[in-house]
Design an enzyme around this catalytic site. Sequence first.
Site, PDB file in Angstrom:
ATOM      1  N   SER A 195       0.835  -1.194   0.000  1.00  0.00           N
ATOM      2  CA  SER A 195       0.000   0.000   0.000  1.00  0.00           C
ATOM      3  C   SER A 195       0.877   1.254   0.000  1.00  0.00           C
ATOM      4  CB  SER A 195      -0.960  -0.042   1.189  1.00  0.00           C
ATOM      5  OG  SER A 195      -1.992   0.899   1.044  1.00  0.00           O
TER       6      SER A 195
ATOM      7  N   ASP B 278      -9.111  -4.646  -6.010  1.00  0.00           N
ATOM      8  CA  ASP B 278      -8.720  -3.763  -4.910  1.00  0.00           C
ATOM      9  C   ASP B 278      -9.815  -2.725  -4.668  1.00  0.00           C
ATOM     10  OD1 ASP B 278      -7.495  -1.916  -3.183  1.00  0.00           O
ATOM     11  OD2 ASP B 278      -5.512  -2.333  -3.994  1.00  0.00           O
TER      12      ASP B 278
ATOM     13  N   HIS C  85      -7.489  -5.489  -1.581  1.00  0.00           N
ATOM     14  CA  HIS C  85      -6.292  -4.744  -1.195  1.00  0.00           C
ATOM     15  C   HIS C  85      -5.296  -5.635  -0.446  1.00  0.00           C
ATOM     16  CE1 HIS C  85      -3.967  -1.156  -0.595  1.00  0.00           C
ATOM     17  NE2 HIS C  85      -4.004  -1.273   0.714  1.00  0.00           N
TER      18      HIS C  85
END
Length: 931
Positions: A755, A829, A863
């Site tokens: 991330s 995601d 994610h």
Amino acid sequence: MSSLSILHRACLRVALFPVAPLRPPRLPRSLRLPHRSTMSSAASRLSHIATAASGAAGESNETAAAASGLAQEDDDLSSGEMGYRLPPKEIQDIVDAPPLPVLSFSPSKDKILFLKRRALPPLSDLAKPEEKLAGVRIDGHSNTRSRMSFYTGIGIHKLMDNGTLGPEKEVHGYPEGARINFVTWSHDGRHLSFSVRVDEEDNKSSKLRVWVADVESGAARPLFKSPEIYLNAIFDSFVWINNSTLLVCTIPVSCGAPPQKPSVPSGPKIQSNETKNVVQVRTFQDLLKDEYDADLFDYYATSQLMLASLDGTVKPMGPPAVYTSIDPSPDDKYLMLSSIHRPYSYIVPCGRFPKKVELWTSDGKFIRELCDLPLAEDIPIATSSVRKGKRSIFWRPDKPSTLYWVETQDGGDAKVEVSPRDIVYMENAELVNGEQPEILHKLDLRYGGISWCDESLALVYESWYKTRKTRTWVISPDKKDVSPRILFDRSSEDVYSDPGSPMLRRTAMGTYVIAKVNKQDENTYILLNGMGATPEGNVPFLDLFDINTGCKERIWESDKEKYFETVVALMSDKIDGELPLDQLKILTSKESKTENTQYYLQIWPEKKQVQITNFPHPYPQLASLYKEMIRYQRKDGVQLTAKLYLPPGYDASKDGPLPCLVWSYPGEFKSKDAAGQVRGSPNEFSGIGATSPLLWLARGFAILSGPTIPIIGEGDVEANDSYVEQLVTSAEAAVEEVVRRGVVHPDKIAVGGHSYGAFMTANLLAHAPHLFCCGIARSGAYNRTLTPFGFQNEDRTLWEATNTYVEMSPFMSANKIKKPILLIHGEQDNNSGTLTMQSDRFFNALKGHGVQSRLVILPFESHGYSARESIMHVLWESDRWLQKYCVNSTSKADSDSVSDCKNETLSASGGGAACEGLSSNELSSIPRSLL
């Protein structure tokens, strides 16, 4: 199409650019305790680790044959499509180990549930159809959130008087292979409620049914006699109203089939802002797209509330609606029902839809509406901005049926200066003679919650992110002659000054309030439970705190030499009123660098310690790993820390320096002093998750985990205006330290992150190529112009801080990246800002500049990654990358990027590096296809 066909077609989308030749490698109402170490392990032998370590340090040719195989394998990878792969066995063994159970204590703390779990789910679970509506992902067949984890079994243990556990009693009676969720104790602890679903044909799960179990016998049965009543768990699920009745969100029996999408649209999709409203929103995903989506959202999210008694009595309550929460009053006489309704929005998720809060009696009679908030598309993006109107509406836990809430006075806009900024109100559930809400407290910062005790004591919290200021107020809720006073006024970043949080005890109503302690004198004491941050690491504590004088006495503290202990919960809370100090009983956890977490009872007055659990070591092959919290300094004087891990059996004098994986995530600070404070403990057990960088200890790597990378903006300075400079100098300091120690090879250091850590990784490869040989970036965002209304804690827009957005974006510096980079992203995601498109376009930019790069898109993954096939393949890709470009990397002198940037100097103005990316006026030169 069958699920099997879907999986056969769901190959990994892999894009590959030319690579160098391979060299020979060398607590709600029940207390739940998710065990931090969830992996057990099969045995991978130390010899495997030692061989990898020695190969990394020297010129061993023991694996030349394997190198030949990898070279052939690389030829097979150039097609861009392949099946799922498995990492080396020493990594598989750790990841595949069965997880430890989750613990849940009964209300009276005399029983413990062991909630059993399975290992990683198969990809077929993620491949089930799902609807993406209003920011929510829905399993339409089950009427619940998609991809929910679950328990596979429930074991009940008695907690004996001597602190030991009695034999396990299995909850039984539900179908074999059941997937169990929402396990909840009744108020008296005699029953459990939970949902059950089972797998059906065509890779679908059944709808959820509510079950109840008798704790004494373990026997379970469905709550509803009718097989046609199912749970709707899109938002809330069910709650105990009293010891024999539950309020359940059910699927309306009249719902029928889901709406069908029109084959021909009735007209164009139109959004309008002809009224010139200023509406700035972050990059939300899975939003409603049209009226059909809105109809579908209503279909799945609408619930009919049902009152269901253990004796089989069933009664509908209220009209069908999209109920988002059901909250009974402490005395169980009233219900606060929250729901959302139209008009919906196409630009914000359901949390900002119009919201209605109503008050009902627990037997189903409507009393009044508390509020009906309009659609909130216009909440400013500035940090600390909030919704207008009543918010945070809750029941006072120390009163039978008193409500409290907060209302903003600044229109919800953090940029508006006003005093007070928030006002806290309270009122009784049923109003008498038109009484008005009572003002409880006024705040100049943003309201942060209340810890309640009784009519004479409550703690009110307020904070302001921009300044990091946080305050705790002492108020007497029902004593108007006592003025509020500030108890603590400090910086939220200053962990060394954190006084701790008040311990809570359970009341006879089943709520939790601040525990008062009787020390046999006239003073009022509470218990403050803190992490005890110090320059040597965290030393958790429990203080007896005089709320009037501020004096404190440390009555318990963690061991400092070998162990890391924490206070988990108060166990002596079976009676109302003050708790005698000499009868205190607390639950603690205890762990060390090499011993996994166990739970203990600490019993006063002798402070006798009794061990409750005896979980096996989750990965014994790494039990003797080396861990050290290291300290070093950035060139601007900021103190930094990191956790350095070395493989079991490693000897620097014999094995030499190791290849190293640096894994981190930047943080933002307002002061250098706070940024330099030590967080964490050197004695904490090293929990290794399914995608943890610590897995590469089993492959002979040194791991530098979480080196602090503070991005500091003191005073009115914006931290991100010098992001690149601070990022590079932090990384330089970390690398210099581990190389100085002689345990890490300077030419074999890889960097990685997930991330915002992936964003960091790409930037470091662009602006500090002299430090790292390769990088692994997972689920990142690389082009900040695609998140124009802010990201992370940046609340300026692209148009307000154009240079910052551009200079921070590694996409704009793709031409500067010369080291191999592996990009991994979930195809689905749903995290704000990190669209899968970010990795797609970044890879295209890299490929357009001839960068050694590889893009792996994981079907069905979000994610974070959850399916076993996906996780194993991520580990295989990562291990292959590390072996090829780190373990077997050539000297940096062979890289043509070093001559350009090895000696780069940072601009004195703090505007970024000399090798930074394009300026804002160069945007027009970038191909439109890349933007």
